[in-house]
Scaffold this motif. Structure first.
Motif, PDB file in Angstrom:
ATOM      1  N   GLY A   6      -9.628  31.996 -28.123  1.00 36.82           N
ATOM      2  CA  GLY A   6     -10.073  31.288 -26.928  1.00 36.82           C
ATOM      3  C   GLY A   6      -9.894  32.053 -25.644  1.00 36.82           C
ATOM      4  N   GLY A   7      -9.370  33.281 -25.692  1.00 35.33           N
ATOM      5  CA  GLY A   7      -9.168  34.075 -24.491  1.00 35.33           C
ATOM      6  C   GLY A   7     -10.438  34.774 -24.045  1.00 35.33           C
ATOM      7  N   LYS A   8     -10.361  35.441 -22.903  1.00 35.76           N
ATOM      8  CA  LYS A   8     -11.514  36.144 -22.324  1.00 35.76           C
ATOM      9  C   LYS A   8     -11.127  37.581 -22.011  1.00 35.76           C
ATOM     10  CE  LYS A   8     -14.778  35.970 -18.451  1.00 35.76           C
ATOM     11  NZ  LYS A   8     -15.151  35.250 -17.197  1.00 35.76           N
ATOM     12  N   LEU A   9     -11.993  38.513 -22.424  1.00 37.51           N
ATOM     13  CA  LEU A   9     -11.746  39.922 -22.153  1.00 37.51           C
ATOM     14  C   LEU A   9     -12.064  40.232 -20.692  1.00 37.51           C
ATOM     15  CD1 LEU A   9     -11.096  42.807 -23.186  1.00 37.51           C
ATOM     16  CD2 LEU A   9     -13.541  43.066 -23.653  1.00 37.51           C
ATOM     17  N   ILE A  10     -11.089  40.765 -19.984  1.00 40.62           N
ATOM     18  CA  ILE A  10     -11.254  41.135 -18.578  1.00 40.62           C
ATOM     19  C   ILE A  10     -11.164  42.658 -18.461  1.00 40.62           C
ATOM     20  CG2 ILE A  10     -10.375  40.895 -16.238  1.00 40.62           C
ATOM     21  CD1 ILE A  10     -11.502  38.331 -17.354  1.00 40.62           C
ATOM     22  N   ARG A  11     -12.238  43.276 -17.954  1.00 43.55           N
ATOM     23  CA  ARG A  11     -12.240  44.722 -17.741  1.00 43.55           C
ATOM     24  C   ARG A  11     -11.696  45.009 -16.347  1.00 43.55           C
ATOM     25  NH1 ARG A  11     -18.051  47.042 -19.202  1.00 43.55           N
ATOM     26  NH2 ARG A  11     -16.956  48.961 -18.658  1.00 43.55           N
ATOM     27  N   LYS A  12     -10.576  45.691 -16.288  1.00 41.79           N
ATOM     28  CA  LYS A  12      -9.945  46.018 -15.006  1.00 41.79           C
ATOM     29  C   LYS A  12     -10.520  47.287 -14.398  1.00 41.79           C
ATOM     30  CE  LYS A  12      -6.808  42.705 -15.247  1.00 41.79           C
ATOM     31  NZ  LYS A  12      -6.714  41.597 -14.271  1.00 41.79           N
ATOM     32  N   VAL A  13     -10.922  48.218 -15.256  1.00 47.26           N
ATOM     33  CA  VAL A  13     -11.436  49.511 -14.794  1.00 47.26           C
ATOM     34  C   VAL A  13     -12.749  49.793 -15.514  1.00 47.26           C
ATOM     35  CG1 VAL A  13     -11.015  51.999 -14.750  1.00 47.26           C
ATOM     36  CG2 VAL A  13      -9.136  50.424 -14.312  1.00 47.26           C
ATOM     37  N   LYS A  14     -13.769  50.146 -14.752  1.00 48.60           N
ATOM     38  CA  LYS A  14     -15.071  50.455 -15.351  1.00 48.60           C
ATOM     39  C   LYS A  14     -15.298  51.954 -15.514  1.00 48.60           C
ATOM     40  CE  LYS A  14     -17.456  46.269 -13.828  1.00 48.60           C
ATOM     41  NZ  LYS A  14     -18.641  45.721 -13.103  1.00 48.60           N
ATOM     42  N   GLY A  24      -7.704  43.563 -20.511  1.00 50.62           N
ATOM     43  CA  GLY A  24      -6.713  42.607 -21.002  1.00 50.62           C
ATOM     44  C   GLY A  24      -7.382  41.312 -21.429  1.00 50.62           C
ATOM     45  N   ILE A  25      -6.646  40.500 -22.167  1.00 58.21           N
ATOM     46  CA  ILE A  25      -7.153  39.206 -22.618  1.00 58.21           C
ATOM     47  C   ILE A  25      -6.541  38.121 -21.751  1.00 58.21           C
ATOM     48  CG2 ILE A  25      -7.414  37.624 -24.548  1.00 58.21           C
ATOM     49  CD1 ILE A  25      -8.819  40.296 -24.922  1.00 58.21           C
ATOM     50  N   GLU A  26      -7.378  37.489 -20.976  1.00 58.87           N
ATOM     51  CA  GLU A  26      -6.926  36.424 -20.078  1.00 58.87           C
ATOM     52  C   GLU A  26      -6.769  35.122 -20.849  1.00 58.87           C
ATOM     53  OE1 GLU A  26      -9.665  34.568 -17.116  1.00 58.87           O
ATOM     54  OE2 GLU A  26      -8.295  35.514 -15.683  1.00 58.87           O
ATOM     55  N   VAL A  27      -5.653  34.442 -20.612  1.00 60.92           N
ATOM     56  CA  VAL A  27      -5.405  33.153 -21.244  1.00 60.92           C
ATOM     57  C   VAL A  27      -6.100  32.075 -20.421  1.00 60.92           C
ATOM     58  CG1 VAL A  27      -3.656  31.513 -22.010  1.00 60.92           C
ATOM     59  CG2 VAL A  27      -3.172  33.973 -22.073  1.00 60.92           C
ATOM     60  N   PRO A  28      -7.027  31.293 -21.010  1.00 60.94           N
ATOM     61  CA  PRO A  28      -7.727  30.245 -20.266  1.00 60.94           C
ATOM     62  C   PRO A  28      -6.774  29.200 -19.709  1.00 60.94           C
ATOM     63  CG  PRO A  28      -8.791  30.665 -22.373  1.00 60.94           C
ATOM     64  CD  PRO A  28      -7.494  31.399 -22.391  1.00 60.94           C
ATOM     65  N   ARG A  29      -7.174  28.554 -18.632  1.00 67.14           N
ATOM     66  CA  ARG A  29      -6.337  27.550 -17.986  1.00 67.14           C
ATOM     67  C   ARG A  29      -5.980  26.423 -18.956  1.00 67.14           C
ATOM     68  NH1 ARG A  29      -8.530  25.341 -12.418  1.00 67.14           N
ATOM     69  NH2 ARG A  29      -8.285  27.580 -12.022  1.00 67.14           N
ATOM     70  N   ALA A  30      -6.938  26.022 -19.783  1.00 69.60           N
ATOM     71  CA  ALA A  30      -6.681  24.936 -20.737  1.00 69.60           C
ATOM     72  C   ALA A  30      -5.570  25.317 -21.708  1.00 69.60           C
ATOM     73  CB  ALA A  30      -7.947  24.599 -21.502  1.00 69.60           C
ATOM     74  N   LEU A  31      -5.601  26.578 -22.173  1.00 66.87           N
ATOM     75  CA  LEU A  31      -4.563  27.026 -23.109  1.00 66.87           C
ATOM     76  C   LEU A  31      -3.228  27.189 -22.399  1.00 66.87           C
ATOM     77  CD1 LEU A  31      -6.410  29.651 -25.345  1.00 66.87           C
ATOM     78  CD2 LEU A  31      -5.816  27.293 -25.888  1.00 66.87           C
TER      79      LEU A  31
END
Length: 221
Positions: free
Chosen positions: A119-127, A177-184
């Motif tokens: 249920g997490g989301k992949l966040i790219r910090k550096v392109k 990184g994998i962001e933890v959703p607010r619901a989780l």
């Protein structure tokens, strides 16, 4: 690394008025430096499509009218219009095969992260990463394996496997990184509160159970 050919024409005038006219005609004012002398030229904007609007790095082969030979180069800087995002100006640096160069190379996440399946989301910090290498060793992109990232986990520059090139960014820079959703996050907080309450109830029951024998002994005496 792949090469994109840019066909250019030398500029007779270098003023702002002339540059504006060239852009209106679909041309990009350019300059190439790093060799014996600078060359100011212009080239059709459509030729920059595979060089600029892409997620892979490329070399450029500059074939400029009036020059005896083409130049191998890298695009050093691009100025875009703040609204239309058309290319306003492009700077090229001539490259020589035996001399190391520096380039901003795109980062490509690869693999499926377990954290995404949870249920997490992949966040790219550096392109992009700044890479130093000989032209023959310069990669088109840098792969970042995210297949081991769980919820709340990330990968840093220092964890990458380096090839025949040097990464100039700090090893401590987070790539993705994998962001933890607010619901989780809310669910985890509730679970923690529940565990704390259970622990407090157990401690209370234990304390009450310990007082009973003392009361019985008191009554017998």
């Amino acid at each position: 690394m792949k090469t994109v050919e840019i066909i250019g024409y030398k500029r007779a005038n270098l003023g702002k008025t002339e540059a504006k006219r060239l852009r209106e005609e679909g041309m990009v004012p350019c300059v190439v430096y790093g060799g014996d002398h600078q060359i100011h030229f212009y080239a059709p904007m459509i030729l920059f499509r595979d060089l600029v609007y892409t997620d892979e790095a490329h070399f450029a082969l500059l074939t400029i009218e009036g020059e005896p030979e083409p130049f191998e180069a890298i695009i050093q800087d691009v100025q875009f219009h703040p609204v239309s995002e058309i290319i306003m100006h492009a700077d090229f640096l001539q490259l020589f095969r035996g001399t190391p160069i520096k380039m901003n190379i795109p980062v490509h996440p690869v693999g499926t992260a377990p954290g995404i399946q949870q249920g997490g989301k992949l966040i790219r910090k550096v392109k992009y990463l700044q890479i130093k290498a000989l032209p023959k060793n310069m990669p088109e992109y840098i792969e970042v394996d995210v297949s081991k990232l769980g919820l709340g986990k990330s990968i840093k520059v220092g964890e990458l496997e380096v090839g025949e090139y040097e990464i100039l960014n700090s090893p401590l820079v987070t790539l993705a990184g994998i962001e933890v959703p607010r619901a989780l996050r809310g669910k985890d907080a509730e679970d923690e509160e529940g565990e704390e309450e259970e622990g407090e109830e157990g401690a209370t029951e234990g304390a009450e159970g310990g007082d009973a024998p003392a009361a019985e002994e008191s009554s017998e005496s």
